[in-house]
Design a protein around this motif. Sequence first.
Motif, PDB file in Angstrom:
ATOM      1  N   GLN A   8       0.806  -1.216   0.000  1.00 36.86           N
ATOM      2  CA  GLN A   8       0.000   0.000   0.000  1.00 36.86           C
ATOM      3  C   GLN A   8       0.842   1.271   0.000  1.00 36.86           C
ATOM      4  OE1 GLN A   8      -3.413  -0.595  -0.219  1.00 36.86           O
ATOM      5  NE2 GLN A   8      -2.618  -2.703  -0.329  1.00 36.86           N
ATOM      6  N   VAL A   9       2.186   1.130   0.095  1.00 42.15           N
ATOM      7  CA  VAL A   9       3.050   2.307   0.166  1.00 42.15           C
ATOM      8  C   VAL A   9       4.150   2.202  -0.889  1.00 42.15           C
ATOM      9  CG1 VAL A   9       2.603   2.620   2.633  1.00 42.15           C
ATOM     10  CG2 VAL A   9       4.574   1.261   1.898  1.00 42.15           C
ATOM     11  N   SER A  10       4.871   3.294  -1.082  1.00 44.51           N
ATOM     12  CA  SER A  10       5.981   3.301  -2.034  1.00 44.51           C
ATOM     13  C   SER A  10       7.164   2.523  -1.468  1.00 44.51           C
ATOM     14  CB  SER A  10       6.403   4.733  -2.341  1.00 44.51           C
ATOM     15  OG  SER A  10       6.937   5.363  -1.179  1.00 44.51           O
ATOM     16  N   GLU A  11       8.118   2.197  -2.346  1.00 44.11           N
ATOM     17  CA  GLU A  11       9.267   1.398  -1.936  1.00 44.11           C
ATOM     18  C   GLU A  11      10.110   2.098  -0.883  1.00 44.11           C
ATOM     19  OE1 GLU A  11      13.132  -0.818  -4.007  1.00 44.11           O
ATOM     20  OE2 GLU A  11      11.562   0.098  -5.244  1.00 44.11           O
ATOM     21  N   ASN A  12      10.139   3.420  -0.917  1.00 42.67           N
ATOM     22  CA  ASN A  12      10.923   4.172   0.058  1.00 42.67           C
ATOM     23  C   ASN A  12      10.411   3.988   1.488  1.00 42.67           C
ATOM     24  OD1 ASN A  12      12.536   5.182  -1.990  1.00 42.67           O
ATOM     25  ND2 ASN A  12      11.271   7.012  -2.278  1.00 42.67           N
ATOM     26  N   TRP A  13       9.118   3.704   1.617  1.00 42.92           N
ATOM     27  CA  TRP A  13       8.511   3.557   2.940  1.00 42.92           C
ATOM     28  C   TRP A  13       8.393   2.093   3.366  1.00 42.92           C
ATOM     29  CZ3 TRP A  13       7.322   7.458   6.279  1.00 42.92           C
ATOM     30  CH2 TRP A  13       7.356   8.751   5.760  1.00 42.92           C
ATOM     31  N   ALA A  14       8.851   1.168   2.521  1.00 42.78           N
ATOM     32  CA  ALA A  14       8.631  -0.259   2.790  1.00 42.78           C
ATOM     33  C   ALA A  14       9.250  -0.701   4.113  1.00 42.78           C
ATOM     34  CB  ALA A  14       9.190  -1.088   1.637  1.00 42.78           C
ATOM     35  N   LEU A  15      10.518  -0.346   4.346  1.00 42.43           N
ATOM     36  CA  LEU A  15      11.184  -0.768   5.573  1.00 42.43           C
ATOM     37  C   LEU A  15      10.527  -0.163   6.803  1.00 42.43           C
ATOM     38  CD1 LEU A  15      13.477  -2.275   6.952  1.00 42.43           C
ATOM     39  CD2 LEU A  15      14.949  -0.282   6.573  1.00 42.43           C
ATOM     40  N   PHE A  16      10.160   1.127   6.712  1.00 44.60           N
ATOM     41  CA  PHE A  16       9.505   1.785   7.845  1.00 44.60           C
ATOM     42  C   PHE A  16       8.174   1.110   8.175  1.00 44.60           C
ATOM     43  CE2 PHE A  16       6.393   4.899   9.375  1.00 44.60           C
ATOM     44  CZ  PHE A  16       7.011   5.317  10.543  1.00 44.60           C
ATOM     45  N   VAL A  17       7.391   0.802   7.147  1.00 46.04           N
ATOM     46  CA  VAL A  17       6.103   0.142   7.368  1.00 46.04           C
ATOM     47  C   VAL A  17       6.316  -1.254   7.939  1.00 46.04           C
ATOM     48  CG1 VAL A  17       4.063  -0.801   6.221  1.00 46.04           C
ATOM     49  CG2 VAL A  17       4.892   1.476   5.618  1.00 46.04           C
ATOM     50  N   ASP A  18       7.303  -1.967   7.407  1.00 50.19           N
ATOM     51  CA  ASP A  18       7.606  -3.318   7.896  1.00 50.19           C
ATOM     52  C   ASP A  18       7.895  -3.307   9.399  1.00 50.19           C
ATOM     53  OD1 ASP A  18       9.518  -5.566   8.652  1.00 50.19           O
ATOM     54  OD2 ASP A  18       8.990  -6.187   6.625  1.00 50.19           O
ATOM     55  N   LEU A  19       8.807  -2.439   9.818  1.00 49.85           N
ATOM     56  CA  LEU A  19       9.183  -2.387  11.231  1.00 49.85           C
ATOM     57  C   LEU A  19       8.049  -1.851  12.101  1.00 49.85           C
ATOM     58  CD1 LEU A  19      12.877  -1.093  10.978  1.00 49.85           C
ATOM     59  CD2 LEU A  19      12.012  -3.437  10.964  1.00 49.85           C
ATOM     60  N   SER A  20       7.271  -0.928  11.554  1.00 42.02           N
ATOM     61  CA  SER A  20       6.144  -0.365  12.316  1.00 42.02           C
ATOM     62  C   SER A  20       5.078  -1.424  12.573  1.00 42.02           C
ATOM     63  CB  SER A  20       5.536   0.823  11.563  1.00 42.02           C
ATOM     64  OG  SER A  20       6.471   1.867  11.430  1.00 42.02           O
ATOM     65  N   VAL A  21       4.784  -2.219  11.541  1.00 39.10           N
ATOM     66  CA  VAL A  21       3.788  -3.272  11.708  1.00 39.10           C
ATOM     67  C   VAL A  21       4.274  -4.308  12.715  1.00 39.10           C
ATOM     68  CG1 VAL A  21       2.579  -5.167  10.562  1.00 39.10           C
ATOM     69  CG2 VAL A  21       2.765  -2.946   9.436  1.00 39.10           C
ATOM     70  N   ARG A  22       5.541  -4.674  12.634  1.00 37.13           N
ATOM     71  CA  ARG A  22       6.084  -5.642  13.589  1.00 37.13           C
ATOM     72  C   ARG A  22       5.992  -5.111  15.023  1.00 37.13           C
ATOM     73  NH1 ARG A  22       8.933  -9.730  11.212  1.00 37.13           N
ATOM     74  NH2 ARG A  22       9.179  -9.490   8.957  1.00 37.13           N
ATOM     75  N   THR A  23       6.378  -3.847  15.200  1.00 41.44           N
ATOM     76  CA  THR A  23       6.298  -3.241  16.535  1.00 41.44           C
ATOM     77  C   THR A  23       4.866  -3.203  17.018  1.00 41.44           C
ATOM     78  OG1 THR A  23       8.240  -1.868  16.044  1.00 41.44           O
ATOM     79  CG2 THR A  23       6.844  -1.193  17.891  1.00 41.44           C
ATOM     80  N   GLY A  24       3.942  -2.823  16.125  1.00 42.43           N
ATOM     81  CA  GLY A  24       2.538  -2.748  16.503  1.00 42.43           C
ATOM     82  C   GLY A  24       1.956  -4.093  16.896  1.00 42.43           C
ATOM     83  N   LEU A  25       2.329  -5.140  16.167  1.00 46.59           N
ATOM     84  CA  LEU A  25       1.802  -6.470  16.480  1.00 46.59           C
ATOM     85  C   LEU A  25       2.341  -6.988  17.813  1.00 46.59           C
ATOM     86  CD1 LEU A  25       1.904  -8.217  12.979  1.00 46.59           C
ATOM     87  CD2 LEU A  25      -0.101  -7.398  14.224  1.00 46.59           C
ATOM     88  N   VAL A  26       3.634  -6.738  18.068  1.00 44.66           N
ATOM     89  CA  VAL A  26       4.190  -7.146  19.362  1.00 44.66           C
ATOM     90  C   VAL A  26       3.498  -6.392  20.495  1.00 44.66           C
ATOM     91  CG1 VAL A  26       6.268  -7.224  20.792  1.00 44.66           C
ATOM     92  CG2 VAL A  26       6.423  -7.753  18.364  1.00 44.66           C
ATOM     93  N   CYS A  27       3.298  -5.099  20.307  1.00 47.22           N
ATOM     94  CA  CYS A  27       2.600  -4.308  21.331  1.00 47.22           C
ATOM     95  C   CYS A  27       1.175  -4.801  21.524  1.00 47.22           C
ATOM     96  CB  CYS A  27       2.603  -2.831  20.953  1.00 47.22           C
ATOM     97  SG  CYS A  27       4.236  -2.049  21.027  1.00 47.22           S
ATOM     98  N   LEU A  28       0.532  -5.232  20.427  1.00 46.28           N
ATOM     99  CA  LEU A  28      -0.828  -5.765  20.531  1.00 46.28           C
ATOM    100  C   LEU A  28      -0.866  -7.011  21.402  1.00 46.28           C
ATOM    101  CD1 LEU A  28      -3.806  -5.790  19.648  1.00 46.28           C
ATOM    102  CD2 LEU A  28      -3.100  -7.107  17.630  1.00 46.28           C
ATOM    103  N   THR A  29       0.097  -7.915  21.208  1.00 51.80           N
ATOM    104  CA  THR A  29       0.126  -9.120  22.041  1.00 51.80           C
ATOM    105  C   THR A  29       0.427  -8.767  23.497  1.00 51.80           C
ATOM    106  OG1 THR A  29       2.482  -9.524  21.575  1.00 51.80           O
ATOM    107  CG2 THR A  29       0.880 -10.512  20.093  1.00 51.80           C
ATOM    108  N   CYS A  30       1.259  -7.743  23.704  1.00 57.09           N
ATOM    109  CA  CYS A  30       1.563  -7.311  25.065  1.00 57.09           C
ATOM    110  C   CYS A  30       0.336  -6.703  25.729  1.00 57.09           C
ATOM    111  CB  CYS A  30       2.715  -6.315  25.061  1.00 57.09           C
ATOM    112  SG  CYS A  30       3.215  -5.734  26.696  1.00 57.09           S
ATOM    113  N   VAL A  31      -0.376  -5.843  24.998  1.00 59.14           N
ATOM    114  CA  VAL A  31      -1.583  -5.216  25.543  1.00 59.14           C
ATOM    115  C   VAL A  31      -2.624  -6.277  25.875  1.00 59.14           C
ATOM    116  CG1 VAL A  31      -3.537  -3.724  24.983  1.00 59.14           C
ATOM    117  CG2 VAL A  31      -1.223  -2.988  24.433  1.00 59.14           C
TER     118      VAL A  31
END
Length: 471
Positions: A361-384
């Motif tokens: 859903q994003v450009s290639e320049n944002w791919a790594l940022f989105v990847d790490l953000s989603v991973r962080t968000g999912l880990v936080c979701l399991t923690c919450v």
Amino acid sequence: MSFLGRDYSSELDALGHGSKSLSESSSSSTTSESDRPAEEAGLSLPQTLIHLLKCNIGTGLLGLPLAIKNAGLLVGPISMLAIGVLTVHCMVILLNCSQHLSQKLQKTFVNYGEATMYSLEASTNTWLRTHSVWGRYTVSFLLIITQLGFCSVYFMFMADNLQQMVEEAHVTTNNCQPRKSLLLTPILDIRVYMLTILPFLVLLVFIQNLKVLAFFSTLANITTLGSMALIFEYIIQRIPYPSDLPLMANWKTFLLFFGTAIFTFEGVGMVLPLKNQMKDPQQFSFVLYLGMSLVISLYICLGTLGYMKFGSDTQASITLNLPNCWLYQSVKLMYSIGIFFTYALQFHVPAEIIIPFAISQVSENWALFVDLSVRTGLVCLTCVSAILIPRLDLVISLVGSVSSSALALIIPPLLEIITFYSEDMSCVTIAKDIMISIMGLLGCIFGTYQAIYDLTQPVNLSMANSTGVYS
């Protein structure tokens, strides 16, 4: 290390000492393995058996004594055996459906989600054919829920054991006497320990290339094996005569037993990838029956002996019942280390389903940022989730009832009916499949209701989080 690599087949070979989630990632990944020859992987029969055993042994195993308590000393082992047999039968159903569809479509391999989709595409019902892709989406969604549920359980498990190790350190001795009922008010709430673990897990899941985790996976398996040996060494000593233990519990707690048992037996998603990785896939049936027989025997023995050993004091994880001495504190430490590194492997499944879609859903320049953000968000979701519901036993039962029962008992029989109905399927087989699916559905509904009901009941947090010590 690689953050954006997608070499799943080679990762399975690299992690010869891997876990359940890695196999499931092969079956649930958005990257299809349908056209990859099985001979490339070349797992031998013993290697496949080891994978199968490791894929079915996790935190759910440690909750089985409480599961037997919830069912009764007689009903529990019998029900565990019945659920195990039904689960293995559903694995065989899934193997047969996959083999039939792969031959029909001239594909080398068809995974769980693909089997569901292709089966619906070949259905005689127009509506099912039109919506066949939702079959694959449903399986992927259930895998996401199941795996994130596992990760939430891991948070609670590690926090429980970390709290007990830290706050009992000043009274821990070398004298391994049985744990008594004396309670010690915790210094810190268990949620603080969960938050302490959070940043380390976030850093861990940033490693997407599972080859990097090969060493840690091996370490996890070694520590798990050592801790299991010490657990059995303790529980088989001086088991009390179980005359005062009920043979049958009430139906409400039995529903919790059902969810825990299904959670523990969840392994349907990994049978197809393992078969595909074998040098001789025709031998997989032998491996499946032998491996699952050993797993079922292990489950029944640990659950029954653990309940007989600790009786009414049985806790959500058997490690919390172990004596407060340095030897058995090391068991908690070793198993927690294994679970910590296994978290990244379990997390790999939902990440590889969700992240490719998010990146698209994003450009290639944002791919790594989105990847790490989603991973962080999912880990936080399991923690919450773990923070909001700090009840290890009930979360295990809830995850097992909601999603594991669907993957293990409900979908495979329905898949068999849809796949073979047009080929003169016998009425007996149809009736059998419908009965299994109904049993799974009823267990899902009532088990989910009971787990949610118990979760909504007020809990005395000071008691729930109190740490037992021996006097």
